[in-house]
Motif scaffolding. Structure first.
Motif, PDB file in Angstrom:
ATOM      1  N   MET A  39       0.847  -1.169   0.000  1.00  0.00           N
ATOM      2  CA  MET A  39       0.000   0.000   0.000  1.00  0.00           C
ATOM      3  C   MET A  39       0.896   1.237   0.000  1.00  0.00           C
ATOM      4  N   SER A  40       0.674   2.123  -0.921  1.00  0.00           N
ATOM      5  CA  SER A  40       1.413   3.382  -0.918  1.00  0.00           C
ATOM      6  C   SER A  40       0.798   4.294   0.143  1.00  0.00           C
ATOM      7  N   ALA A  41       1.569   5.254   0.585  1.00  0.00           N
ATOM      8  CA  ALA A  41       1.089   6.169   1.615  1.00  0.00           C
ATOM      9  C   ALA A  41       0.022   7.096   1.041  1.00  0.00           C
ATOM     10  N   ASP A  42      -1.137   7.106   1.670  1.00  0.00           N
ATOM     11  CA  ASP A  42      -2.203   8.045   1.341  1.00  0.00           C
ATOM     12  C   ASP A  42      -2.186   9.126   2.409  1.00  0.00           C
ATOM     13  N   MET A  43      -2.627  10.327   2.045  1.00  0.00           N
ATOM     14  CA  MET A  43      -2.599  11.447   2.969  1.00  0.00           C
ATOM     15  C   MET A  43      -3.989  12.050   3.099  1.00  0.00           C
ATOM     16  N   ILE A  44      -4.380  12.312   4.317  1.00  0.00           N
ATOM     17  CA  ILE A  44      -5.627  13.009   4.614  1.00  0.00           C
ATOM     18  C   ILE A  44      -5.244  14.247   5.405  1.00  0.00           C
ATOM     19  N   GLU A  45      -5.799  15.391   5.032  1.00  0.00           N
ATOM     20  CA  GLU A  45      -5.503  16.615   5.757  1.00  0.00           C
ATOM     21  C   GLU A  45      -6.818  17.287   6.128  1.00  0.00           C
ATOM     22  N   LEU A  46      -6.896  17.709   7.374  1.00  0.00           N
ATOM     23  CA  LEU A  46      -8.091  18.354   7.898  1.00  0.00           C
ATOM     24  C   LEU A  46      -7.671  19.639   8.590  1.00  0.00           C
ATOM     25  N   ILE A  47      -8.261  20.741   8.179  1.00  0.00           N
ATOM     26  CA  ILE A  47      -8.026  22.019   8.847  1.00  0.00           C
ATOM     27  C   ILE A  47      -9.301  22.327   9.614  1.00  0.00           C
ATOM     28  N   THR A  48      -9.165  22.479  10.928  1.00  0.00           N
ATOM     29  CA  THR A  48     -10.343  22.612  11.777  1.00  0.00           C
ATOM     30  C   THR A  48     -10.124  23.634  12.879  1.00  0.00           C
ATOM     31  N   PRO A  49     -11.197  24.299  13.280  1.00  0.00           N
ATOM     32  CA  PRO A  49     -11.088  25.111  14.487  1.00  0.00           C
ATOM     33  C   PRO A  49     -10.856  24.188  15.685  1.00  0.00           C
ATOM     34  N   GLY A  57      -4.031  23.768  21.247  1.00  0.00           N
ATOM     35  CA  GLY A  57      -4.256  24.651  20.106  1.00  0.00           C
ATOM     36  C   GLY A  57      -4.779  26.001  20.552  1.00  0.00           C
ATOM     37  N   ASP A  58      -4.617  26.979  19.711  1.00  0.00           N
ATOM     38  CA  ASP A  58      -5.098  28.330  19.980  1.00  0.00           C
ATOM     39  C   ASP A  58      -6.552  28.420  19.514  1.00  0.00           C
ATOM     40  N   PRO A  59      -7.489  28.718  20.414  1.00  0.00           N
ATOM     41  CA  PRO A  59      -8.901  28.785  20.012  1.00  0.00           C
ATOM     42  C   PRO A  59      -9.177  29.818  18.921  1.00  0.00           C
ATOM     43  N   GLU A  60      -8.258  30.751  18.725  1.00  0.00           N
ATOM     44  CA  GLU A  60      -8.439  31.779  17.705  1.00  0.00           C
ATOM     45  C   GLU A  60      -7.924  31.344  16.330  1.00  0.00           C
ATOM     46  N   ASP A  61      -7.121  30.280  16.280  1.00  0.00           N
ATOM     47  CA  ASP A  61      -6.514  29.853  15.022  1.00  0.00           C
ATOM     48  C   ASP A  61      -6.878  28.401  14.716  1.00  0.00           C
ATOM     49  N   PRO A  62      -7.140  28.092  13.451  1.00  0.00           N
ATOM     50  CA  PRO A  62      -7.390  26.690  13.096  1.00  0.00           C
ATOM     51  C   PRO A  62      -6.111  25.869  13.217  1.00  0.00           C
ATOM     52  N   VAL A  63      -6.307  24.582  13.370  1.00  0.00           N
ATOM     53  CA  VAL A  63      -5.210  23.617  13.476  1.00  0.00           C
ATOM     54  C   VAL A  63      -5.307  22.673  12.285  1.00  0.00           C
ATOM     55  N   THR A  64      -4.155  22.303  11.745  1.00  0.00           N
ATOM     56  CA  THR A  64      -4.118  21.335  10.656  1.00  0.00           C
ATOM     57  C   THR A  64      -3.741  19.978  11.224  1.00  0.00           C
ATOM     58  N   LEU A  65      -4.535  18.982  10.887  1.00  0.00           N
ATOM     59  CA  LEU A  65      -4.221  17.598  11.224  1.00  0.00           C
ATOM     60  C   LEU A  65      -3.957  16.888   9.908  1.00  0.00           C
ATOM     61  N   SER A  66      -2.810  16.258   9.800  1.00  0.00           N
ATOM     62  CA  SER A  66      -2.549  15.455   8.607  1.00  0.00           C
ATOM     63  C   SER A  66      -2.308  14.027   9.056  1.00  0.00           C
ATOM     64  N   PHE A  67      -2.863  13.112   8.289  1.00  0.00           N
ATOM     65  CA  PHE A  67      -2.761  11.691   8.582  1.00  0.00           C
ATOM     66  C   PHE A  67      -2.171  11.012   7.365  1.00  0.00           C
ATOM     67  N   GLY A 123       0.722   1.383   9.713  1.00  0.00           N
ATOM     68  CA  GLY A 123       0.253   2.317  10.718  1.00  0.00           C
ATOM     69  C   GLY A 123      -0.112   3.668  10.150  1.00  0.00           C
ATOM     70  N   VAL A 124      -0.115   4.654  11.023  1.00  0.00           N
ATOM     71  CA  VAL A 124      -0.489   6.008  10.635  1.00  0.00           C
ATOM     72  C   VAL A 124       0.476   6.996  11.299  1.00  0.00           C
ATOM     73  N   ARG A 125       0.876   7.996  10.516  1.00  0.00           N
ATOM     74  CA  ARG A 125       1.707   9.092  11.020  1.00  0.00           C
ATOM     75  C   ARG A 125       0.819  10.333  11.001  1.00  0.00           C
ATOM     76  N   THR A 126       0.698  10.962  12.151  1.00  0.00           N
ATOM     77  CA  THR A 126      -0.172  12.117  12.314  1.00  0.00           C
ATOM     78  C   THR A 126       0.672  13.337  12.648  1.00  0.00           C
ATOM     79  N   ARG A 127       0.333  14.456  12.042  1.00  0.00           N
ATOM     80  CA  ARG A 127       0.972  15.734  12.374  1.00  0.00           C
ATOM     81  C   ARG A 127      -0.130  16.702  12.796  1.00  0.00           C
ATOM     82  N   ILE A 128       0.130  17.421  13.894  1.00  0.00           N
ATOM     83  CA  ILE A 128      -0.847  18.343  14.452  1.00  0.00           C
ATOM     84  C   ILE A 128      -0.167  19.682  14.683  1.00  0.00           C
ATOM     85  N   GLY A 129      -0.744  20.734  14.136  1.00  0.00           N
ATOM     86  CA  GLY A 129      -0.171  22.046  14.378  1.00  0.00           C
ATOM     87  C   GLY A 129      -0.814  23.098  13.502  1.00  0.00           C
TER      88      GLY A 129
END
Length: 128
Positions: free
Chosen positions: A1-11, A52-62, A68-74
């Motif tokens: 399986m090649s690495a797939d990426m999901i990115e979510l930008i959320t408050p 996270g800063d409630p005033e700024d959105p955070v990006t989660l990438s999976f 397994g899964v590698r997650t980045r949060i920031g």
């Protein structure tokens, strides 16, 4: 399986937790993560989102990997968090963020810490 990426930008905030849980549930299904593995990853993600800063959105990438899964949060807002995550291990009986993360994920680290903001990487392996 090649690495797939999901990115979510959320408050940041309780109103958005169900959306994040839904994404994590889909990842767990895709990787055949067990309930305990999903629960561990969810705990780590939610604990970091509390920084996270409630005033700024955070990006989660999976990044979905074969094992397994590698997650980045920031960006997260506190450089003291970077010091805590990169500092010495906690003493016996101390319930610190590093102890929580080392219990629920296979590895973690600070990938970028600049201008008072940082990105944290989590890795969770599929068991079995």
């Amino acid at each position: 399986m090649s690495a797939d990426m999901i990115e979510l930008i959320t408050p940041v905030g309780r109103d958005w937790e169900p959306v994040i849980r839904m994404v994590l549930g889909g990842i767990a299904d895709r990787l055949d993560l067990g309930f305990d593995e999903l629960d561990d990853l969810q705990l780590a993600v939610e604990r970091l989102l509390a920084e996270g800063d409630p005033e700024d959105p955070v990006t989660l990438s999976f990044e979905l990997l074969e094992k397994g899964v590698r997650t980045r949060i920031g960006p997260l807002r506190d450089t003291a968090l970077a010091v805590a995550l990169q500092g010495p291990p906690p003493g016996p009986g101390e319930l610190t963020l590093p102890r929580i993360l080392s219990t629920v994920v296979d590895s973690y680290g600070v990938e970028d810490a600049s201008e008072g903001r940082l990105v944290v990487r989590l890795e969770k392996a599929v068991r079995g």
